[in-house]
Design an enzyme around this catalytic site. Structure first.
Site, PDB file in Angstrom:
ATOM      1  N   CYS A 275      42.951  39.752  40.681  1.00  0.00           N
ATOM      2  CA  CYS A 275      42.378  40.809  41.530  1.00  0.00           C
ATOM      3  C   CYS A 275      43.302  41.217  42.671  1.00  0.00           C
ATOM      4  O   CYS A 275      43.569  42.401  42.883  1.00  0.00           O
ATOM      5  CB  CYS A 275      41.001  40.397  42.050  1.00  0.00           C
ATOM      6  SG  CYS A 275      41.002  39.008  43.213  1.00  0.00           S
ATOM      7  N   HIS A 323      37.267  37.833  46.249  1.00  0.00           N
ATOM      8  CA  HIS A 323      37.552  38.897  45.292  1.00  0.00           C
ATOM      9  C   HIS A 323      37.843  40.185  46.051  1.00  0.00           C
ATOM     10  O   HIS A 323      37.326  40.419  47.145  1.00  0.00           O
ATOM     11  CB  HIS A 323      36.356  39.111  44.358  1.00  0.00           C
ATOM     12  CG  HIS A 323      36.665  40.027  43.209  1.00  0.00           C
ATOM     13  ND1 HIS A 323      37.539  39.698  42.204  1.00  0.00           N
ATOM     14  CD2 HIS A 323      36.227  41.291  42.920  1.00  0.00           C
ATOM     15  CE1 HIS A 323      37.615  40.701  41.333  1.00  0.00           C
ATOM     16  NE2 HIS A 323      36.838  41.676  41.754  1.00  0.00           N
ATOM     17  N   HIS A 335      39.292  47.267  39.525  1.00  0.00           N
ATOM     18  CA  HIS A 335      39.611  45.868  39.848  1.00  0.00           C
ATOM     19  C   HIS A 335      39.922  45.081  38.582  1.00  0.00           C
ATOM     20  O   HIS A 335      39.655  45.525  37.465  1.00  0.00           O
ATOM     21  CB  HIS A 335      38.460  45.212  40.621  1.00  0.00           C
ATOM     22  CG  HIS A 335      37.223  44.957  39.809  1.00  0.00           C
ATOM     23  ND1 HIS A 335      36.418  43.847  39.983  1.00  0.00           N
ATOM     24  CD2 HIS A 335      36.631  45.675  38.799  1.00  0.00           C
ATOM     25  CE1 HIS A 335      35.398  43.887  39.135  1.00  0.00           C
ATOM     26  NE2 HIS A 335      35.494  44.981  38.428  1.00  0.00           N
TER      27      HIS A 335
END
Length: 361
Positions: A275, A323, A335
């Site tokens: 990510c 994240h 993402h």
């Protein structure tokens, strides 16, 4: 070249080589083998709940992958720190080599002066002048003696300063090496945890029948869709109308060009991403480097209100900032979700939002 000088140069070169090996990508810390069985203990997959309650399985998987994401951030942070420390060690090694060469040159000059005095019968220049029966030669030589004394004093001072510099460089290199070793251990621990959590999640999924896996995927999509719907129902999009900056547009273009590429923990392209690897590379491509990890992006980059976010901003998720995604407009993000998934577009509200940061604020 003296034996001592050769030894220090050899040692400095060895430091550079060792650091290069230690920090070479994929040398000691490769991505986990998807077929590897989980390690004993905390890496073992949890048992399937009674009656294969798929909602409970979904929550178990969510927990395992979240723990893997946290460990991935720890790995990335250790990797980034190791790169900085190794670069510092290399620079210190170069300074040691240069300083030793300078010290050897100064010693050669001092030796030449001593040999010249020996050839003169061991008497200092002042004595030779005093014994001279030529007054003019005495007067002319007196100035040269003063210059020689000042040069000798300066030479000795420079030798002392160079020696002190060498000692300081060696001390700094030792300190950085200890930090690098501590970082190596942290990196290894993070690697082990990531591998264990991913292996446990994959083993848990492997116990499911094909129909159960399909149903599980539907439950995951439904949970994300429900969260996004709740977020949109708050009327948040009525307030979000910011336009991307020029750098933000470039970052979005890069991120969306990676759609479909696999997630791989610790990766930052060009074929796979995690990510924060995706977001950091997108902004680096836009000419504005950002920290490598989602947690450091949250700590170091300027915060903006969710209702003020614009395309290119980074959305940080979960209370531990484990994240990150890039906002692309219209309530959507791009993402790299987790192992087994690819870079994709999703709803910005499909996960718990911690906050928003703007790299080019």
């Amino acid at each position: 070249m003296g034996a001592g000088r050769r030894g220090l140069i050899t040692a400095a070169v060895a430091v550079v080589c060792a650091v290069t090996v230690l920090t070479a990508p994929g040398t000691a810390f490769a991505a986990p083998d998807p077929t590897a069985s989980p390690a004993a203990g905390s890496g073992t997959a949890p048992a399937l709940p009674p009656n294969k309650d798929l909602e409970a399985v979904r929550r178990q998987l969510e927990t395992l992958y979240h723990e893997a994401a946290v460990a991935t951030d720890a790995y990335n942070a250790a990797e980034e720190k190791a790169q900085r420390q190794s670069a510092q060690i290399v620079e210190l090694a170069k300074k040691i080599v240069k300083g030793q060469e300078k010290l050897a040159e100064l010693k050669d000059r001092a030796g030449a002066a001593a040999r010249a005095q020996y050839r003169g019968g061991g008497l200092p220049d002042e004595a030779h002048l005093m014994l001279s029966d030529n007054p003019q030669e005495f007067l002319d030589g007196a100035g040269r003696v003063l210059q020689g004394q000042r040069a000798t004093k300066g030479l000795l001072g420079e030798m002392a300063r160079t020696q002190q510099d060498l000692e300081l460089y060696a001390k700094d290199a030792s300190t950085q090496w200890k930090k690098l070793e501590a970082g190596r251990k942290a990196k290894a621990a993070a690697t082990k945890k990531v591998e264990q959590r991913i292996a446990a999640a994959e083993e848990l999924e492997s116990r499911l029948e094909k129909e159960d896996k399909e149903r599980l995927a539907e439950l995951e999509e439904a949970a994300a869709r429900q969260a996004q719907t709740t977020w949109l129902d708050s009327g948040i999009l009525d307030d979000i109308d910011g336009s991307a900056s020029e750098q933000g547009k470039k970052a979005v273009e890069f991120a969306t060009a990676q759609l479909g590429k696999p997630y791989e923990w610790g990766a930052e392209g060009p074929k796979t991403f995690d990510c924060s690897g995706l977001t950091s590379q997108a902004w680096a491509h836009a000419g504005h480097p950002v920290p490598r990890t989602s947690q450091e992006q949250w700590k170091q980059l300027p915060h903006v209100a969710v209702e003020d976010m614009r395309p290119g901003d980074l959305v940080i998720y979960f209370g531990d900032a484990s994240h990150v995604a890039m906002y692309v407009g219209d309530g959507a993000i791009v993402h790299a979700p987790r192992p087994g998934r690819t870079v994709t577009v999703a709803g910005a509200g499909s996960m718990p939002i911690l906050g928003v940061v703007r790299p080019d604020a």
